[in-house]
Design a protein around this motif. Structure first.
Motif, PDB file in Angstrom:
ATOM      1  N   ALA A 169      18.666  -6.331 -14.711  1.00  0.00           N
ATOM      2  CA  ALA A 169      18.009  -7.556 -14.246  1.00  0.00           C
ATOM      3  C   ALA A 169      18.552  -8.732 -15.037  1.00  0.00           C
ATOM      4  N   ALA A 170      18.958  -9.783 -14.345  1.00  0.00           N
ATOM      5  CA  ALA A 170      19.431 -10.986 -15.017  1.00  0.00           C
ATOM      6  C   ALA A 170      18.275 -11.907 -15.372  1.00  0.00           C
ATOM      7  N   SER A 187      10.610  -8.658 -23.603  1.00  0.00           N
ATOM      8  CA  SER A 187      11.919  -9.267 -23.372  1.00  0.00           C
ATOM      9  C   SER A 187      12.783  -8.311 -22.567  1.00  0.00           C
ATOM     10  N   LEU A 188      13.894  -8.851 -22.069  1.00  0.00           N
ATOM     11  CA  LEU A 188      14.976  -8.055 -21.510  1.00  0.00           C
ATOM     12  C   LEU A 188      16.048  -7.876 -22.583  1.00  0.00           C
ATOM     13  N   SER A 189      16.775  -6.789 -22.513  1.00  0.00           N
ATOM     14  CA  SER A 189      17.933  -6.655 -23.389  1.00  0.00           C
ATOM     15  C   SER A 189      19.003  -7.648 -22.954  1.00  0.00           C
ATOM     16  N   HIS A 190      19.960  -7.910 -23.822  1.00  0.00           N
ATOM     17  CA  HIS A 190      20.994  -8.900 -23.550  1.00  0.00           C
ATOM     18  C   HIS A 190      21.765  -8.569 -22.276  1.00  0.00           C
ATOM     19  N   ASP A 191      22.000  -7.267 -22.026  1.00  0.00           N
ATOM     20  CA  ASP A 191      22.750  -6.864 -20.836  1.00  0.00           C
ATOM     21  C   ASP A 191      21.863  -6.651 -19.616  1.00  0.00           C
ATOM     22  N   ASP A 233      24.250  -6.928 -29.194  1.00  0.00           N
ATOM     23  CA  ASP A 233      25.082  -5.730 -29.028  1.00  0.00           C
ATOM     24  C   ASP A 233      24.246  -4.473 -28.772  1.00  0.00           C
ATOM     25  N   GLY A 234      22.926  -4.603 -28.766  1.00  0.00           N
ATOM     26  CA  GLY A 234      22.052  -3.491 -28.424  1.00  0.00           C
ATOM     27  C   GLY A 234      21.828  -2.469 -29.514  1.00  0.00           C
ATOM     28  N   THR A 235      22.359  -2.692 -30.706  1.00  0.00           N
ATOM     29  CA  THR A 235      22.260  -1.679 -31.766  1.00  0.00           C
ATOM     30  C   THR A 235      20.995  -1.799 -32.605  1.00  0.00           C
ATOM     31  N   THR A 236      20.300  -2.932 -32.516  1.00  0.00           N
ATOM     32  CA  THR A 236      19.143  -3.181 -33.371  1.00  0.00           C
ATOM     33  C   THR A 236      18.055  -3.877 -32.565  1.00  0.00           C
ATOM     34  N   ILE A 237      16.816  -3.531 -32.818  1.00  0.00           N
ATOM     35  CA  ILE A 237      15.675  -4.221 -32.220  1.00  0.00           C
ATOM     36  C   ILE A 237      14.933  -4.949 -33.333  1.00  0.00           C
ATOM     37  N   ALA A 238      14.787  -6.246 -33.193  1.00  0.00           N
ATOM     38  CA  ALA A 238      13.964  -7.016 -34.124  1.00  0.00           C
ATOM     39  C   ALA A 238      12.521  -6.963 -33.639  1.00  0.00           C
ATOM     40  N   HIS A 274      11.708 -14.060 -18.551  1.00  0.00           N
ATOM     41  CA  HIS A 274      12.599 -13.305 -19.429  1.00  0.00           C
ATOM     42  C   HIS A 274      14.014 -13.397 -18.876  1.00  0.00           C
ATOM     43  N   LEU A 275      14.971 -13.586 -19.769  1.00  0.00           N
ATOM     44  CA  LEU A 275      16.361 -13.784 -19.379  1.00  0.00           C
ATOM     45  C   LEU A 275      17.266 -12.780 -20.073  1.00  0.00           C
ATOM     46  N   ALA A 276      18.321 -12.387 -19.386  1.00  0.00           N
ATOM     47  CA  ALA A 276      19.344 -11.501 -19.959  1.00  0.00           C
ATOM     48  C   ALA A 276      20.668 -12.259 -19.921  1.00  0.00           C
ATOM     49  N   PRO A 277      21.053 -12.912 -21.015  1.00  0.00           N
ATOM     50  CA  PRO A 277      22.258 -13.760 -20.990  1.00  0.00           C
ATOM     51  C   PRO A 277      23.517 -13.022 -20.569  1.00  0.00           C
ATOM     52  N   GLY A 278      23.632 -11.748 -20.919  1.00  0.00           N
ATOM     53  CA  GLY A 278      24.832 -11.004 -20.567  1.00  0.00           C
ATOM     54  C   GLY A 278      24.930 -10.639 -19.107  1.00  0.00           C
ATOM     55  N   ALA A 279      23.846 -10.818 -18.356  1.00  0.00           N
ATOM     56  CA  ALA A 279      23.837 -10.463 -16.940  1.00  0.00           C
ATOM     57  C   ALA A 279      23.601 -11.665 -16.043  1.00  0.00           C
ATOM     58  N   PHE A 280      23.327 -12.820 -16.638  1.00  0.00           N
ATOM     59  CA  PHE A 280      22.940 -13.978 -15.837  1.00  0.00           C
ATOM     60  C   PHE A 280      24.157 -14.548 -15.113  1.00  0.00           C
ATOM     61  N   PRO A 281      23.988 -15.028 -13.872  1.00  0.00           N
ATOM     62  CA  PRO A 281      25.135 -15.537 -13.097  1.00  0.00           C
ATOM     63  C   PRO A 281      25.852 -16.688 -13.801  1.00  0.00           C
ATOM     64  N   ASP A 282      27.169 -16.610 -13.850  1.00  0.00           N
ATOM     65  CA  ASP A 282      27.969 -17.696 -14.429  1.00  0.00           C
ATOM     66  C   ASP A 282      27.797 -18.997 -13.662  1.00  0.00           C
ATOM     67  N   LEU A 283      27.422 -18.905 -12.396  1.00  0.00           N
ATOM     68  CA  LEU A 283      27.306 -20.110 -11.585  1.00  0.00           C
ATOM     69  C   LEU A 283      26.283 -21.094 -12.115  1.00  0.00           C
TER      70      LEU A 283
END
Length: 306
Positions: free
Chosen positions: A21-22, A56-60, A105-110, A294-303
């Protein structure tokens, strides 16, 4: 369906799982609207497990971060999968988890929570390894962590902004305050008293170096743009609408009730950090204001930034 800009009827959306999900909008009438990052269409998501709250959503965009309303742990749910994997708080009797966000990078959860095992109580940030389940305390300060607080990684994962609750002697009341931490050491790199970052999004950093926040009292429609390492702060012009955060260096905003009190749809758009260059993003009918975004920057449309 073209995903930028988009307009749709909520009641026409299919309800199904997505693999990424973006964007996720929790409407105030308790619907979950998601932008499927792979099929480029809007859908309704199934409700999260009872007794949990989305953090939250993960970055991806592939994982959903949850917290138990009891504060007894945080969970990671694969969006296209089944039950969440839960990580209990270190001491459920005294330590209560309120917010969780994956590193880019998905390796750590704060995790932001509080520890009331001693007097006075402390707000606590810990780092959780989702692979092993190991957790270590990174930082703590006298205070607490409520649901209105929040935390957010910088896009490069080298900074961590945290809003927690303190006691404001001047007003004789609770107040929110923000610090920026070095996640490698726990060092406080900057402190912004009586301020708050965007809550429940992945979007309070304009870039790797600049943080957006607002004063808790007054100035609701202005944001401060700060460089924690450089020690710089500037104030934006007065902005309009409901500001949900910043994505790709642009504000994500929702048309507020006071702007269009008779509107039959909810409308979202983006602007630059000074509120100019307004571009439509999405609209849906009937009107149902967002409760959280909630936003996922790694999946959000470049447009959105083109």
């Amino acid at each position: 369906m073209a995903y930028y800009p988009a307009e749709f009827a909520l009641d026409s959306l299919p309800e199904r799982k997505v693999h990424r999900a973006a964007l996720l909008i929790e409407t105030e009438d308790e619907r979950l609207v998601a932008l499927d990052a792979d099929r480029h269409e809007f859908v309704r998501l199934p409700e999260p497990p009872a007794g949990t709250i989305i953090r939250s959503l993960s970055h991806d965009g592939a994982h959903l971060l949850l917290a138990k309303r009891s504060g007894s742990g945080v969970g990671v749910r694969v969006l296209g999968g089944g039950e969440p994997r839960w990580f209990d708080s270190p001491d459920p009797d005294y330590e209560h988890d309120r917010h969780a966000m994956s590193s880019p990078d998905g390796t750590t959860i704060a995790v932001l929570g509080d520890d009331d095992g001693d007097e006075p109580g402390n707000a606590v940030v810990s780092l959780l390894d989702p692979a092993s389940g190991a957790r270590r305390r990174l930082w703590s300060a006298v205070g607490a962590a409520s649901w209105e607080c929040g935390l957010c990684w910088s896009p490069d994962g080298r900074l961590l902004a945290v809003t927690y609750m303190i006691w404001d002697d001047e007003r004789d009341d609770d107040a929110l305050s923000t610090v920026v931490l070095d996640p490698a050491t726990g060092q406080v790199l900057a402190s912004y008293p009586i301020t708050t970052i965007a809550s429940a999004t992945y979007a309070t950093w304009a870039n790797d170096h600049e943080l957006l926040y607002r004063h808790e009292y007054g100035e609701v429609n202005r944001r401060l743009v700060a460089g924690p390492r450089a020690g710089t702060v500037r104030t934006t012009p007065e902005l309009t609408g409901r500001l949900w955060g910043v994505i790709g260096g642009r504000h994500l905003q929702e048309v507020a009730d006071y702007e269009e009190p008779t509107a039959l749809r909810s409308t979202f758009y983006t602007t630059n950090l000074d509120g100019a260059d307004r571009r439509p993003l999405l609209a849906y009918r009937p009107r149902a204001n967002a409760g959280r975004v909630h936003l996922a920057p790694g999946a959000f449309p470049d447009l959105v930034t083109s």
